[in-house]
Design a protein around this motif. Structure first.
Motif, short mmCIF file in Angstrom:
data_model
loop_
_atom_site.label_atom_id
_atom_site.label_comp_id
_atom_site.label_asym_id
_atom_site.label_seq_id
_atom_site.Cartn_x
_atom_site.Cartn_y
_atom_site.Cartn_z
N GLY A 109 32.57 -11.71 22.71
CA GLY A 109 33.60 -10.92 23.38
C GLY A 109 33.44 -10.88 24.88
O GLY A 109 34.33 -11.28 25.62
N ALA A 110 32.29 -10.39 25.36
CA ALA A 110 32.06 -10.31 26.80
C ALA A 110 31.71 -11.67 27.37
O ALA A 110 31.31 -12.59 26.64
N THR A 111 31.85 -11.83 28.67
CA THR A 111 31.48 -13.06 29.35
C THR A 111 30.52 -12.76 30.49
O THR A 111 30.44 -11.62 30.96
N ASN A 112 29.79 -13.76 30.92
CA ASN A 112 28.84 -13.71 32.02
C ASN A 112 27.57 -12.94 31.67
O ASN A 112 26.49 -13.50 31.63
N TYR A 113 27.70 -11.65 31.42
CA TYR A 113 26.58 -10.79 31.03
C TYR A 113 27.10 -9.72 30.08
O TYR A 113 28.25 -9.33 30.14
N GLY A 114 26.22 -9.23 29.22
CA GLY A 114 26.60 -8.15 28.32
C GLY A 114 25.42 -7.70 27.51
O GLY A 114 24.37 -8.35 27.48
N SER A 115 25.54 -6.57 26.85
CA SER A 115 24.47 -6.00 26.04
C SER A 115 24.75 -6.21 24.56
O SER A 115 25.86 -5.95 24.10
#
Length: 364
Positions: A298-304
């Motif tokens: 779902g998220a891009t670049n960085y995420g938890s």
């Protein structure tokens, strides 16, 4: 079903030649060889699903056949969570800042990430990846799922580059070995081939943030091959909140890792059991790299993300730092285990406690 219904694995005894193995396979009939693992004398064959069990039984009775097993399926051990958490609490919890004063590791130590692939041109990983190899059913070694890129960043994202996140193993390099497809699944033989490739191409640490409930002699033999060749295997304990054995983490050839939350409690999802789970590490809301393009997380670049998948690469990163100082794999594993911080649950939920990078590096 935890295995493929139209194929199985045949392990032949040492000394059985390829020609003999192929003759036996041919005699059984109805089998097509689709893959081989020469180092293990293993053949993967395709069969009509209706004939799977009978053909396995027939060939198991031939002289020269060591074992026959299902082509099991392993999955990425991830529990998705809120990707907006923006602090790397895990690195602080395991005392990494002090550890980096002892060593930042050697560029000659390689961590093989056996996963869904790693985005090779991610700005925070591009300088760390030394090779890419694809053993999965996917058409590319790149990470379209996101799981592998996240795992790689925890272990060894580029640190002190004024960008994104820090990885634990500052100087060691990353080997992108894709063994899970773009949905996060892979077979026993795919993973076994990835393990052998990693061992033969200079890996010092193999991170396996994947697993399943079925055992596999093929995969266990591959892990023993890696260990015999000076590799430390690190595996996620799984996310079923169960003490049932989870493979490959439960194998003696692996250092198995459970997940903790910020309060040093067992993560709600983490598997447990001191008889087979060795150590624990942070695994809830762990911030790391994600692909810069659309991916399954779902998220891009960085995420938890959360999972024992996130806990394992902390241990893999620590192992890489330690192997930069001492190449003895058994000594490194023993030191990781004996320098842990004791937690509630040590001796019952896990054999040892939470990893302590500083103490481990001081004692190796």
């Amino acid at each position: 079903m935890n295995y493929l219904p139209d194929r199985f694995i045949i392990g032949f005894l040492p000394g059985v030649t390829p020609s003999t193995a192929l003759r036996i396979i041919s005699q059984v009939g109805g089998l097509t060889v689709i893959d081989t693992i020469p180092v293990l004398n293993v053949y993967v064959v395709k069969v009509a699903p209706s004939l799977l069990n009978i053909k396995m039984t027939i060939i198991s009775n031939f002289s020269g056949v060591d074992y026959v097993e299902y082509e099991g399926i392993l999955n990425a051990t991830l529990t998705p969570n809120d990707p907006l958490f923006s602090q790397q609490w895990g690195l602080l919890k395991i005392n990494s800042v002090r550890a980096w004063n002892v060593t930042r590791g050697s560029t000659l130590v390689n961590i093989a990430i056996l996963d869904t692939g790693v985005q090779t041109n991610h700005p925070d990983l591009v300088d760390k990846i030394i090779l890419s190899q694809n053993f999965s059913a996917s058409s590319t070694a790149e990470d379209l799922n996101g799981h592998g890129t996240h795992v790689a960043g925890i272990a060894a994202a580029t640190t002190r580059n004024d960008l994104g996140v820090a990885g634990l193993a500052i100087n060691p390099k990353i080997m992108n070995i894709k063994v899970l497809d773009d949905n996060g699944s892979g077979t026993f033989s795919d993973v076994a081939q990835g393990v052998i490739y990693a061992a033969q191409n200079g890996a010092k640490v193999i991170n396996l943030s994947l697993g399943g409930p079925m055992a596999s002699a093929t995969l266990q033999n591959a892990l023993q091959y890696a260990k015999d060749n000076g590799v430390l295997n690190v595996a996620a304990a799984g996310n079923l909140n169960s003490n049932n054995l989870f493979f490959p983490a439960a194998y003696a050839q692996c250092l198995s890792v459970a997940a903790l939350d910020q309060n040093d409690n067992k993560a709600s999802f983490s598997n447990y059991g001191a008889s087979w789970v060795d150590v624990a590490a942070p695994g809830v809301n762990i911030l790391s790299t994600l692909p810069t393009y659309a991916n399954s997380q779902g998220a891009t670049n960085y995420g938890s993300l959360s999972g024992t998948s996130m806990a394992a690469p902390f241990v893999a990163g620590l192992a890489a730092l330690m192997l930069s100082l001492n190449s003895d794999v058994n000594a490194v594993q023993n030191t990781i285990e004996t320098t842990t911080v004791q937690l509630n649950g040590t001796g019952t939920l896990y054999q040892r406690g939470r990893i302590n990078t500083y103490a481990a590096l001081l004692n190796i």
